[in-house]
Design a protein around this motif. Structure first.
Motif, PDB file in Angstrom:
ATOM      1  N   THR A   1     -37.743  24.155 -65.705  1.00 24.57           N
ATOM      2  CA  THR A   1     -38.655  23.345 -66.504  1.00 24.57           C
ATOM      3  C   THR A   1     -39.941  24.104 -66.801  1.00 24.57           C
TER       4      THR A   1
ATOM      5  N   SER B   1     -39.182  27.052 -69.313  1.00 25.28           N
ATOM      6  CA  SER B   1     -38.974  26.607 -70.692  1.00 25.28           C
ATOM      7  C   SER B   1     -40.280  26.110 -71.313  1.00 25.28           C
TER       8      SER B   1
ATOM      9  N   ARG C   1     -36.157  21.528 -77.329  1.00 23.22           N
ATOM     10  CA  ARG C   1     -36.690  20.167 -77.224  1.00 23.22           C
ATOM     11  C   ARG C   1     -38.215  20.177 -77.177  1.00 23.22           C
TER      12      ARG C   1
ATOM     13  N   ASP D   1     -25.100  25.629 -75.559  1.00 20.85           N
ATOM     14  CA  ASP D   1     -24.647  25.319 -74.202  1.00 20.85           C
ATOM     15  C   ASP D   1     -25.686  25.676 -73.149  1.00 20.85           C
ATOM     16  N   ASP D   2     -26.551  26.611 -73.470  1.00 20.26           N
ATOM     17  CA  ASP D   2     -27.534  27.077 -72.498  1.00 20.26           C
ATOM     18  C   ASP D   2     -28.609  26.014 -72.293  1.00 20.26           C
ATOM     19  N   ARG D   3     -28.826  25.625 -71.055  1.00 20.89           N
ATOM     20  CA  ARG D   3     -29.773  24.553 -70.757  1.00 20.89           C
ATOM     21  C   ARG D   3     -31.209  24.977 -71.025  1.00 20.89           C
TER      22      ARG D   3
ATOM     23  N   LYS E   1     -31.842  24.811 -74.712  1.00 19.03           N
ATOM     24  CA  LYS E   1     -31.976  23.414 -75.134  1.00 19.03           C
ATOM     25  C   LYS E   1     -33.351  22.852 -74.777  1.00 19.03           C
ATOM     26  N   GLN E   2     -33.832  23.202 -73.591  1.00 21.17           N
ATOM     27  CA  GLN E   2     -35.148  22.704 -73.184  1.00 21.17           C
ATOM     28  C   GLN E   2     -36.257  23.286 -74.052  1.00 21.17           C
TER      29      GLN E   2
ATOM     30  N   TYR F   1     -28.836  22.722 -82.370  1.00 16.76           N
ATOM     31  CA  TYR F   1     -29.071  22.219 -81.019  1.00 16.76           C
ATOM     32  C   TYR F   1     -27.805  21.635 -80.392  1.00 16.76           C
TER      33      TYR F   1
ATOM     34  N   LYS G   1     -27.146  15.159 -63.297  1.00 16.77           N
ATOM     35  CA  LYS G   1     -27.445  16.573 -63.124  1.00 16.77           C
ATOM     36  C   LYS G   1     -28.953  16.772 -63.135  1.00 16.77           C
TER      37      LYS G   1
ATOM     38  N   ILE H   1     -32.409  19.152 -63.150  1.00 16.25           N
ATOM     39  CA  ILE H   1     -32.868  20.409 -63.739  1.00 16.25           C
ATOM     40  C   ILE H   1     -33.834  21.056 -62.757  1.00 16.25           C
TER      41      ILE H   1
END
Length: 480
Positions: free
Chosen positions: A13, A16, A64, A55-57, A60-61, A51, A6, A8
């Motif tokens: 990017t 985030s 991170r 579920d939300d990408r 999460k980014q 974390y 997958k 991104i």
């Protein structure tokens, strides 16, 4: 489609990254350099536990990125401190007391790591709980028992169990699911059981034949040769100023290359004895840094450092000749001290036990100390004692009628802790300045982890003591 990689989107990017940096700036702008790291740590620790369930990408980014910034701005300064241990515990690691970890990357998969008490990891030592095998991530717990030492570059793989008091030599790889039995040492890639060969052998206190006397003489000559080389190898006053093993409180964990722990050993040995306006004699003064520190700190009337090595004394005079009240001279404490009767108020002996293995030399030394000390003068001593009763000097002093024992304290744990803290810097010095053929013996002399002297203390075969002896006033001083 399952198994498809997958991607991104680029905008995600960038977004985030922008949000995470805005949060980072806001944290430190609002709380400053004092409160910023604390708030940053609280946020990261909270997000870390949440974390896995997000579920939300984008979230999460952002999380991170905040964690990465935390490792750069905060974790970089936590190495070798208990703050790093507390952080790992918050992340889920099970870590005991008096553990030292060099940096944040020392362990992974925090919730799968169990570390016992008094464990030491040197720089670039890692505990890993995960592997990727045929595209499958496998997680297996790792257990490190009490009093284990992982030297530089050693790696413990998933599923391993170190049962306790294990020592991994530099660049040792412990393979998956290995079980290291209690009180064992390991070396190599992959790790194999290793038995360190003793370097120094203690001879009997009394030489009863020519062969034993020759062996003893060779041992002492070799020790003196290496000691002189170790003392004189480097003339920069800012590095390796002190040669003693040091003393550290059990809650201290910062590696200090300025001799902090060695100075603390002097403070321990001095106990409540004052040096101010007194005449002081230090036996086997080494590079002279301890003598110089005592003069600057306590302002004695005079301070004389003696050593049997001409090169060592030359070095001392070169480094500290401008300090008033401080002088150095060549003298062998096993033969004669060229000082007048009752001319010294305090005699210091820091880690000179190794040169007094023969009872004849011990008697001569104690007689000389008794002669030069004033009535009620102090002989202050620290050093290594074998528990089998073969430590001639301290046993003779304890039983000697010339002295009253003012204090005798076992400081083994504190000395071991100091050696652990300083092991990286001292090993680095030896690697840089000593020839490869000389390094193993110099590590022994420096008391580095993994050497015979260190192991003897850690395993209870030897103990490190400090003692205060007061000269009796009724003892008649021999005339010379």
């Amino acid at each position: 489609m399952d198994g498809q990689i997958k991607t991104i989107p680029f905008w995600m990017t960038c977004f985030s990254h922008y949000i995470s940096k805005c949060l980072l700036i806001s944290i430190y702008w609002s709380c400053g350099l004092g409160g910023g790291p604390i708030l940053h740590t609280i946020i990261v620790c909270s997000l870390y536990r949440w974390y896995s369930y997000a579920d939300d990408r984008i979230i999460k980014q952002i999380t991170r990125k905040l964690v990465e910034d935390h490792q750069i701005f905060v974790c970089s300064f936590l190495g070798n401190t208990q703050w790093l241990i507390h952080l790992f515990r918050i992340y889920g690691a099970n870590i005991g007391n008096n553990v030292i970890l060099p940096d944040f990357s020392s362990i992974f998969d925090y919730n799968l790591v169990t570390i016992g008490d008094h464990v030491r990891l040197n720089i670039n030592a890692h505990i890993v709980c995960h592997t990727f095998e045929q595209r499958i991530l496998k997680l297996v717990p790792v257990t490190v028992g009490n009093s284990c030492v992982l030297m530089s570059g050693s790696i413990v793989m998933p599923g391993c169990k170190l049962m306790g008091n294990n020592r991994l030599y530099p660049f040792t790889l412990v393979m998956k699911n290995d079980l290291l039995q209690l009180n064992t040492q390991w070396k190599g890639l992959p790790a194999q059981s290793y038995v360190a060969k003793p370097i120094l052998f203690r001879s009997a206190p009394v030489c009863d034949d020519v062969v034993k006397c020759q062996q003893k003489s060779e041992n002492f000559d070799r020790l003196s040769s290496w000691y002189e080389k170790f003392s004189n190898i480097y003339t920069n006053v800012h590095e390796l100023q002190f040669m003693n093993w040091g003393y550290a409180d059990l809650d201290e964990h910062i590696d200090d290359s300025t001799g902090y722990y060695s100075k603390k050993l002097y403070q321990q040995v001095l106990a409540d004895v004052t040096l101010t306006a007194q005449n002081i004699l230090e036996v086997s003064c080494g590079r002279g840094a301890g003598a110089a520190w005592c003069v600057r700190t306590y302002a004695p009337r005079s301070y004389v450092g003696i050593d049997p090595s001409q090169d060592v004394i030359n070095l001392c005079e070169k480094l500290y000749s401008t300090i008033p009240q401080l002088s150095f001279m060549i003298a062998d404490p096993k033969t004669h001290l060229s000082f007048e009767n009752e001319s010294m108020d305090v005699v210091l002996s820091i880690e000179t036990t190794n040169i007094f293995d023969e009872i004849v030399a011990v008697k001569q030394f104690v007689n000389e100390v008794t002669r030069v000390l004033t009535p009620n003068g102090y002989f202050l001593w620290c050093g290594l004692c074998n528990v089998d009763g073969s430590s001639v000097l301290i046993d003779y002093l304890t039983a000697n009628d010339a002295f009253i024992i003012g204090e005798k304290v076992n400081i083994t744990r504190n000395v071991l802790h100091a050696l652990d803290i300083q092991s990286n810097s001292r090993a680095d010095f030896i690697d840089r300045y000593m020839q490869p053929a000389d390094q193993e013996y110099c590590r022994l002399l420096a008391g580095l982890p993994g050497t015979q002297l260190y192991d003897n203390m850690q395993q209870g075969r030897a103990e490190y003591w400090r003692a205060v002896f007061c000269k009796k006033t009724t003892k008649k001083t021999p005339i010379v």
